[in-house]
Design an enzyme around this catalytic site. Structure first.
Site, PDB file in Angstrom:
ATOM      1  CG  ASP A 116      -1.984   1.055   1.078  1.00  0.00           C
ATOM      2  OD1 ASP A 116      -2.393   1.232  -0.105  1.00  0.00           O
ATOM      3  OD2 ASP A 116      -2.523   1.220   2.305  1.00  0.00           O
ATOM      4  CG  ASP A 155      -0.376   1.086   7.512  1.00  0.00           C
ATOM      5  OD1 ASP A 155      -0.344  -0.046   7.945  1.00  0.00           O
ATOM      6  OD2 ASP A 155      -1.204   1.956   7.283  1.00  0.00           O
ATOM      7  CG  ASN A 182       0.902   4.148   4.272  1.00  0.00           C
ATOM      8  OD1 ASN A 182       0.381   4.592   5.078  1.00  0.00           O
ATOM      9  ND2 ASN A 182       0.237   3.129   3.318  1.00  0.00           N
TER      10      ASN A 182
END
Length: 358
Positions: free
Chosen positions: A230, A251, A235
Protein backbone atom coordinates in the site's frame (compact mmCIF):
# COMPACT_ATOMS: atom_id res chain seq x y z
CA UNK A 1 -15.94 -16.13 -3.88
CA UNK A 2 -13.22 -18.73 -3.28
CA UNK A 3 -13.06 -19.99 0.28
CA UNK A 4 -9.37 -19.26 0.62
CA UNK A 5 -9.23 -15.70 -0.70
CA UNK A 6 -8.91 -12.79 1.71
CA UNK A 7 -9.16 -9.18 0.66
CA UNK A 8 -8.79 -6.19 3.01
CA UNK A 9 -11.60 -6.25 5.49
CA UNK A 10 -12.42 -9.84 4.61
CA UNK A 11 -13.97 -12.03 7.29
CA UNK A 12 -12.62 -15.56 7.46
CA UNK A 13 -15.07 -17.91 5.71
CA UNK A 14 -16.86 -20.38 7.97
CA UNK A 15 -15.12 -23.35 6.36
CA UNK A 16 -11.62 -21.82 6.43
CA UNK A 17 -9.13 -24.18 8.13
CA UNK A 18 -5.84 -23.88 6.23
CA UNK A 19 -2.96 -23.01 8.60
CA UNK A 20 -5.51 -22.00 11.20
CA UNK A 21 -4.51 -22.21 14.85
CA UNK A 22 -6.82 -23.11 17.72
CA UNK A 23 -6.76 -19.46 18.82
CA UNK A 24 -7.79 -18.35 15.30
CA UNK A 25 -10.66 -20.84 15.40
CA UNK A 26 -11.85 -19.48 18.75
CA UNK A 27 -11.72 -15.90 17.48
CA UNK A 28 -13.75 -16.84 14.42
CA UNK A 29 -16.45 -18.37 16.61
CA UNK A 30 -16.41 -15.57 19.22
CA UNK A 31 -15.07 -12.39 17.61
CA UNK A 32 -14.55 -9.36 19.81
CA UNK A 33 -16.28 -6.11 18.94
CA UNK A 34 -14.34 -2.90 18.26
CA UNK A 35 -17.11 -0.99 20.06
CA UNK A 36 -15.81 -2.53 23.28
CA UNK A 37 -12.35 -1.07 22.74
CA UNK A 38 -12.71 1.87 25.12
CA UNK A 39 -9.88 4.21 26.20
CA UNK A 40 -9.80 2.38 29.53
CA UNK A 41 -9.36 -0.91 27.68
CA UNK A 42 -6.48 0.57 25.67
CA UNK A 43 -4.73 1.80 28.83
CA UNK A 44 -5.35 -1.50 30.63
CA UNK A 45 -3.88 -3.44 27.71
CA UNK A 46 -0.74 -1.31 27.72
CA UNK A 47 -0.40 -1.45 31.51
CA UNK A 48 -0.69 -5.25 31.41
CA UNK A 49 2.29 -5.25 29.03
CA UNK A 50 4.38 -3.12 31.37
CA UNK A 51 3.90 0.26 29.67
CA UNK A 52 3.16 3.15 32.00
CA UNK A 53 0.95 5.65 30.19
CA UNK A 54 0.45 9.20 31.40
CA UNK A 55 -3.21 9.43 30.35
CA UNK A 56 -2.74 11.12 26.98
CA UNK A 57 -4.48 9.27 24.14
CA UNK A 58 -4.78 10.46 20.54
CA UNK A 59 -6.75 8.43 17.98
CA UNK A 60 -4.83 8.34 14.71
CA UNK A 61 -6.31 8.22 11.21
CA UNK A 62 -7.02 4.55 10.58
CA UNK A 63 -10.24 2.86 9.50
CA UNK A 64 -9.19 -0.76 9.10
CA UNK A 65 -7.61 -1.06 12.55
CA UNK A 66 -7.75 1.10 15.67
CA UNK A 67 -4.52 3.04 16.14
CA UNK A 68 -3.65 5.35 19.03
CA UNK A 69 -0.73 7.49 20.12
CA UNK A 70 -0.20 7.21 23.85
CA UNK A 71 1.84 9.44 26.13
CA UNK A 72 4.33 7.63 28.35
CA UNK A 73 5.65 8.49 31.79
CA UNK A 74 9.22 9.80 31.34
CA UNK A 75 9.50 8.39 27.80
CA UNK A 76 8.63 9.23 24.22
CA UNK A 77 5.05 8.54 23.10
CA UNK A 78 4.26 5.15 21.61
CA UNK A 79 1.79 4.05 18.94
CA UNK A 80 -0.42 1.02 19.55
CA UNK A 81 -2.35 -0.75 16.80
CA UNK A 82 -5.34 -2.95 17.67
CA UNK A 83 -6.02 -5.32 14.80
CA UNK A 84 -9.49 -5.61 13.33
CA UNK A 85 -10.92 -8.95 14.46
CA UNK A 86 -10.93 -11.74 11.85
CA UNK A 87 -9.02 -9.83 9.19
CA UNK A 88 -5.61 -11.51 9.53
CA UNK A 89 -4.68 -14.76 11.24
CA UNK A 90 -1.93 -14.67 13.84
CA UNK A 91 0.58 -16.25 11.45
CA UNK A 92 -0.16 -13.60 8.82
CA UNK A 93 0.41 -10.73 11.26
CA UNK A 94 3.64 -12.28 12.52
CA UNK A 95 4.91 -12.71 8.94
CA UNK A 96 4.46 -9.00 8.32
CA UNK A 97 6.23 -8.18 11.59
CA UNK A 98 9.13 -10.46 10.66
CA UNK A 99 9.48 -8.83 7.24
CA UNK A 100 9.62 -5.34 8.74
CA UNK A 101 12.18 -6.54 11.30
CA UNK A 102 14.31 -7.88 8.43
CA UNK A 103 14.07 -4.49 6.72
CA UNK A 104 15.19 -2.72 9.89
CA UNK A 105 18.13 -5.13 10.21
CA UNK A 106 19.13 -4.08 6.69
CA UNK A 107 19.15 -0.46 7.91
CA UNK A 108 16.07 0.49 5.92
CA UNK A 109 14.02 3.23 7.67
CA UNK A 110 10.89 1.36 8.77
CA UNK A 111 9.09 1.05 12.12
CA UNK A 112 9.03 -2.54 13.45
CA UNK A 113 6.73 -3.76 16.19
CA UNK A 114 8.36 -3.74 19.63
CA UNK A 115 9.00 -7.12 21.24
CA UNK A 116 7.75 -8.15 24.66
CA UNK A 117 9.88 -9.90 27.30
CA UNK A 118 9.37 -13.22 25.52
CA UNK A 119 10.34 -11.90 22.11
CA UNK A 120 6.77 -11.68 20.78
CA UNK A 121 5.62 -8.81 18.57
CA UNK A 122 1.92 -9.71 18.65
CA UNK A 123 0.22 -9.14 21.99
CA UNK A 124 -3.29 -9.85 23.30
CA UNK A 125 -5.63 -8.41 25.91
CA UNK A 126 -9.30 -9.29 26.49
CA UNK A 127 -9.51 -10.91 23.07
CA UNK A 128 -7.96 -7.93 21.23
CA UNK A 129 -4.70 -8.49 19.38
CA UNK A 130 -2.36 -5.52 19.22
CA UNK A 131 1.19 -4.40 18.55
CA UNK A 132 3.22 -1.51 19.92
CA UNK A 133 5.48 0.74 17.86
CA UNK A 134 7.83 3.65 18.40
CA UNK A 135 6.30 6.89 17.16
CA UNK A 136 7.71 7.99 13.80
CA UNK A 137 7.42 11.67 13.07
CA UNK A 138 7.70 13.23 9.65
CA UNK A 139 5.92 15.14 6.92
CA UNK A 140 4.78 14.48 3.39
CA UNK A 141 7.64 14.27 0.85
CA UNK A 142 8.21 17.38 -1.27
CA UNK A 143 7.84 15.78 -4.69
CA UNK A 144 8.85 18.93 -6.56
CA UNK A 145 12.18 18.94 -4.75
CA UNK A 146 15.05 17.59 -6.87
CA UNK A 147 16.14 14.11 -5.86
CA UNK A 148 13.12 13.23 -3.70
CA UNK A 149 11.69 10.55 -5.97
CA UNK A 150 15.12 9.12 -6.68
CA UNK A 151 15.74 8.90 -2.92
CA UNK A 152 12.41 7.13 -2.39
CA UNK A 153 13.27 4.82 -5.29
CA UNK A 154 16.57 3.80 -3.70
CA UNK A 155 14.83 2.69 -0.52
CA UNK A 156 12.09 0.89 -2.46
CA UNK A 157 14.77 -1.00 -4.34
CA UNK A 158 16.32 -2.00 -1.01
CA UNK A 159 12.92 -3.05 0.35
CA UNK A 160 12.32 -5.26 -2.68
CA UNK A 161 15.82 -6.73 -2.51
CA UNK A 162 15.03 -7.90 1.04
CA UNK A 163 11.49 -8.89 0.05
CA UNK A 164 12.80 -11.16 -2.70
CA UNK A 165 14.97 -13.18 -0.31
CA UNK A 166 12.00 -15.12 1.03
CA UNK A 167 8.28 -15.63 0.42
CA UNK A 168 5.21 -15.23 2.56
CA UNK A 169 3.73 -18.60 3.45
CA UNK A 170 0.48 -17.35 4.97
CA UNK A 171 -0.32 -13.97 3.42
CA UNK A 172 -2.20 -13.92 0.07
CA UNK A 173 -0.98 -12.58 -3.26
CA UNK A 174 -2.00 -9.47 -5.15
CA UNK A 175 -3.31 -10.65 -8.50
CA UNK A 176 -6.40 -10.59 -10.70
CA UNK A 177 -8.14 -13.32 -8.72
CA UNK A 178 -7.69 -11.84 -5.24
CA UNK A 179 -8.09 -8.15 -6.08
CA UNK A 180 -10.34 -8.35 -9.13
CA UNK A 181 -12.50 -11.45 -9.52
CA UNK A 182 -13.13 -11.94 -5.80
CA UNK A 183 -13.96 -8.26 -5.31
CA UNK A 184 -16.49 -8.20 -8.15
CA UNK A 185 -18.14 -11.40 -6.99
CA UNK A 186 -18.51 -10.03 -3.46
CA UNK A 187 -20.21 -6.86 -4.72
CA UNK A 188 -22.57 -8.83 -6.96
CA UNK A 189 -23.43 -11.51 -4.40
CA UNK A 190 -24.23 -8.96 -1.70
CA UNK A 191 -26.45 -6.71 -3.84
CA UNK A 192 -24.52 -3.48 -3.50
CA UNK A 193 -24.98 -2.34 -7.11
CA UNK A 194 -28.31 -0.51 -7.78
CA UNK A 195 -30.57 -2.70 -9.92
CA UNK A 196 -31.05 -0.11 -12.68
CA UNK A 197 -27.29 0.01 -13.43
CA UNK A 198 -26.36 -3.52 -12.38
CA UNK A 199 -26.02 -4.87 -15.92
CA UNK A 200 -23.94 -1.91 -17.06
CA UNK A 201 -21.68 -2.14 -14.01
CA UNK A 202 -21.11 -5.88 -14.29
CA UNK A 203 -20.51 -5.77 -18.04
CA UNK A 204 -18.02 -2.91 -17.69
CA UNK A 205 -16.23 -4.59 -14.79
CA UNK A 206 -15.86 -7.83 -16.73
CA UNK A 207 -14.54 -5.93 -19.75
CA UNK A 208 -12.02 -4.23 -17.50
CA UNK A 209 -10.93 -7.56 -15.99
CA UNK A 210 -10.50 -8.97 -19.49
CA UNK A 211 -8.21 -6.04 -20.26
CA UNK A 212 -6.34 -6.71 -17.02
CA UNK A 213 -5.87 -10.33 -18.05
CA UNK A 214 -4.50 -9.19 -21.41
CA UNK A 215 -2.06 -6.84 -19.66
CA UNK A 216 -0.78 -9.70 -17.51
CA UNK A 217 -0.32 -11.81 -20.63
CA UNK A 218 1.73 -9.04 -22.24
CA UNK A 219 3.84 -8.75 -19.10
CA UNK A 220 4.54 -12.47 -19.17
CA UNK A 221 6.01 -14.31 -16.20
CA UNK A 222 6.73 -11.77 -13.46
CA UNK A 223 8.34 -12.34 -10.09
CA UNK A 224 6.20 -12.21 -6.96
CA UNK A 225 7.97 -10.85 -3.89
CA UNK A 226 7.10 -9.52 -0.48
CA UNK A 227 5.86 -5.95 -0.92
CA UNK A 228 4.82 -2.97 1.15
CA UNK A 229 1.49 -3.45 -0.63
CA UNK A 230 0.00 0.00 0.00
CA UNK A 231 2.90 2.26 -0.93
CA UNK A 232 1.19 5.59 -1.54
CA UNK A 233 2.69 8.89 -0.43
CA UNK A 234 0.59 8.89 2.73
CA UNK A 235 2.67 5.96 3.95
CA UNK A 236 5.98 7.70 3.27
CA UNK A 237 7.09 10.14 5.98
CA UNK A 238 9.99 12.51 5.38
CA UNK A 239 12.39 13.68 8.07
CA UNK A 240 15.33 16.08 7.86
CA UNK A 241 17.21 14.99 10.97
CA UNK A 242 17.87 11.92 13.06
CA UNK A 243 19.74 8.71 12.30
CA UNK A 244 17.93 8.25 8.98
CA UNK A 245 17.04 11.56 7.31
CA UNK A 246 14.87 11.17 4.24
CA UNK A 247 11.93 8.84 3.58
CA UNK A 248 10.53 6.47 6.20
CA UNK A 249 8.10 3.75 5.11
CA UNK A 250 5.26 3.06 7.54
CA UNK A 251 2.16 0.83 7.81
CA UNK A 252 2.97 -2.55 6.24
CA UNK A 253 -0.46 -3.84 7.26
CA UNK A 254 -1.37 -4.57 3.61
CA UNK A 255 1.94 -6.29 2.84
CA UNK A 256 1.47 -9.22 0.46
CA UNK A 257 3.18 -11.14 -2.30
CA UNK A 258 2.95 -9.47 -5.70
CA UNK A 259 4.83 -7.86 -8.60
CA UNK A 260 7.29 -5.07 -7.82
CA UNK A 261 5.19 -2.65 -9.86
CA UNK A 262 2.51 -2.71 -7.13
CA UNK A 263 4.79 -0.58 -4.93
CA UNK A 264 5.79 1.72 -7.79
CA UNK A 265 2.63 2.71 -9.63
CA UNK A 266 0.98 4.20 -6.54
CA UNK A 267 3.72 6.83 -6.42
CA UNK A 268 2.78 8.09 -9.90
CA UNK A 269 0.20 10.82 -10.53
CA UNK A 270 -0.77 13.52 -13.00
CA UNK A 271 -0.61 13.47 -16.78
CA UNK A 272 1.05 10.70 -18.78
CA UNK A 273 4.11 12.89 -19.31
CA UNK A 274 4.32 13.68 -15.58
CA UNK A 275 4.03 9.99 -14.66
CA UNK A 276 6.67 9.15 -17.24
CA UNK A 277 9.11 11.58 -15.64
CA UNK A 278 8.24 10.44 -12.11
CA UNK A 279 8.79 6.80 -13.01
CA UNK A 280 12.18 7.54 -14.53
CA UNK A 281 13.22 9.42 -11.39
CA UNK A 282 12.09 6.57 -9.13
CA UNK A 283 13.81 3.90 -11.20
CA UNK A 284 17.03 5.90 -11.31
CA UNK A 285 17.36 5.22 -7.59
CA UNK A 286 15.55 1.87 -7.52
CA UNK A 287 17.90 0.12 -9.92
CA UNK A 288 20.91 0.99 -7.77
CA UNK A 289 19.72 -1.81 -5.49
CA UNK A 290 17.27 -4.01 -7.39
CA UNK A 291 16.78 -4.88 -11.04
CA UNK A 292 13.50 -3.69 -12.56
CA UNK A 293 11.72 -5.93 -15.07
CA UNK A 294 10.53 -3.55 -17.82
CA UNK A 295 7.80 -6.04 -18.80
CA UNK A 296 5.98 -4.96 -15.63
CA UNK A 297 5.27 -1.59 -17.27
CA UNK A 298 2.28 -3.37 -18.81
CA UNK A 299 0.86 -3.79 -15.29
CA UNK A 300 0.63 -0.13 -14.23
CA UNK A 301 -2.95 0.48 -15.35
CA UNK A 302 -3.91 -3.16 -14.75
CA UNK A 303 -2.94 -2.90 -11.08
CA UNK A 304 -4.68 0.47 -10.82
CA UNK A 305 -7.83 -1.16 -12.24
CA UNK A 306 -7.67 -4.03 -9.74
CA UNK A 307 -7.33 -1.56 -6.89
CA UNK A 308 -10.51 0.23 -7.98
CA UNK A 309 -12.56 -2.96 -7.61
CA UNK A 310 -10.71 -3.98 -4.49
CA UNK A 311 -11.39 -0.61 -2.84
CA UNK A 312 -15.13 -0.78 -3.53
CA UNK A 313 -15.31 -4.32 -2.13
CA UNK A 314 -13.35 -3.26 0.96
CA UNK A 315 -15.82 -0.45 1.65
CA UNK A 316 -18.73 -2.81 1.05
CA UNK A 317 -17.40 -5.38 3.48
CA UNK A 318 -16.97 -2.71 6.14
CA UNK A 319 -20.30 -0.98 5.53
CA UNK A 320 -21.86 -2.39 8.70
CA UNK A 321 -19.16 -0.59 10.74
CA UNK A 322 -20.61 2.79 11.87
CA UNK A 323 -17.18 4.39 11.50
CA UNK A 324 -17.25 3.69 7.76
CA UNK A 325 -20.69 5.21 7.25
CA UNK A 326 -19.47 8.35 8.95
CA UNK A 327 -16.14 8.55 7.12
CA UNK A 328 -17.41 7.57 3.65
CA UNK A 329 -20.96 8.98 3.37
CA UNK A 330 -20.68 9.08 -0.43
CA UNK A 331 -20.23 5.30 -0.69
CA UNK A 332 -23.09 3.09 -1.90
CA UNK A 333 -25.01 5.97 -3.44
CA UNK A 334 -26.32 5.95 -7.00
CA UNK A 335 -23.74 8.57 -7.94
CA UNK A 336 -20.90 6.50 -6.50
CA UNK A 337 -21.64 3.44 -8.65
CA UNK A 338 -22.28 5.55 -11.76
CA UNK A 339 -18.88 7.20 -11.29
CA UNK A 340 -17.23 3.78 -10.93
CA UNK A 341 -18.65 2.74 -14.32
CA UNK A 342 -17.10 5.81 -15.93
CA UNK A 343 -13.84 5.18 -14.10
CA UNK A 344 -13.67 1.58 -15.30
CA UNK A 345 -14.31 2.67 -18.88
CA UNK A 346 -11.41 5.09 -18.60
CA UNK A 347 -9.20 2.29 -17.33
CA UNK A 348 -10.17 0.07 -20.25
CA UNK A 349 -9.09 2.82 -22.63
CA UNK A 350 -5.82 3.39 -20.74
CA UNK A 351 -4.95 -0.31 -20.87
CA UNK A 352 -5.43 -0.17 -24.62
CA UNK A 353 -2.65 2.44 -24.90
CA UNK A 354 1.07 1.73 -25.03
CA UNK A 355 2.62 1.48 -21.54
CA UNK A 356 5.00 4.05 -20.10
CA UNK A 357 8.64 3.77 -21.16
CA UNK A 358 11.91 3.81 -19.24
Amino acid sequence: MSSNILIPGDHLPENYTENQSEDDSDRQSNPVDFSNLSPDCVFDAMHAQGFHCDGRLLALNSYENRVYQLGMDDASPLVVKFYRPLRWRDAQIKEEHQFVTQLEAAEIPVVPALLDANGNSLREFSGFRFAVFARQGGRAPELDRAGTLEWIGRFLGRIHAVGARDSYQHRPKINQQTYGDASLEYLLQHDFIPSDILNAYEATARMMLAAVSNAYQQAGEVQNLRLHGDCHMGNVLWTEAGAHPGPHFVDFDDSRMGPAMQDLWMLLSGSRQEMQEQLCDILMGYEDFYSFNTAELHLIEALRSLRLLHYSAWLAQRWSDPAFKQAFPWFNTQRYWQDRILEMREQIALMDEAPLRV
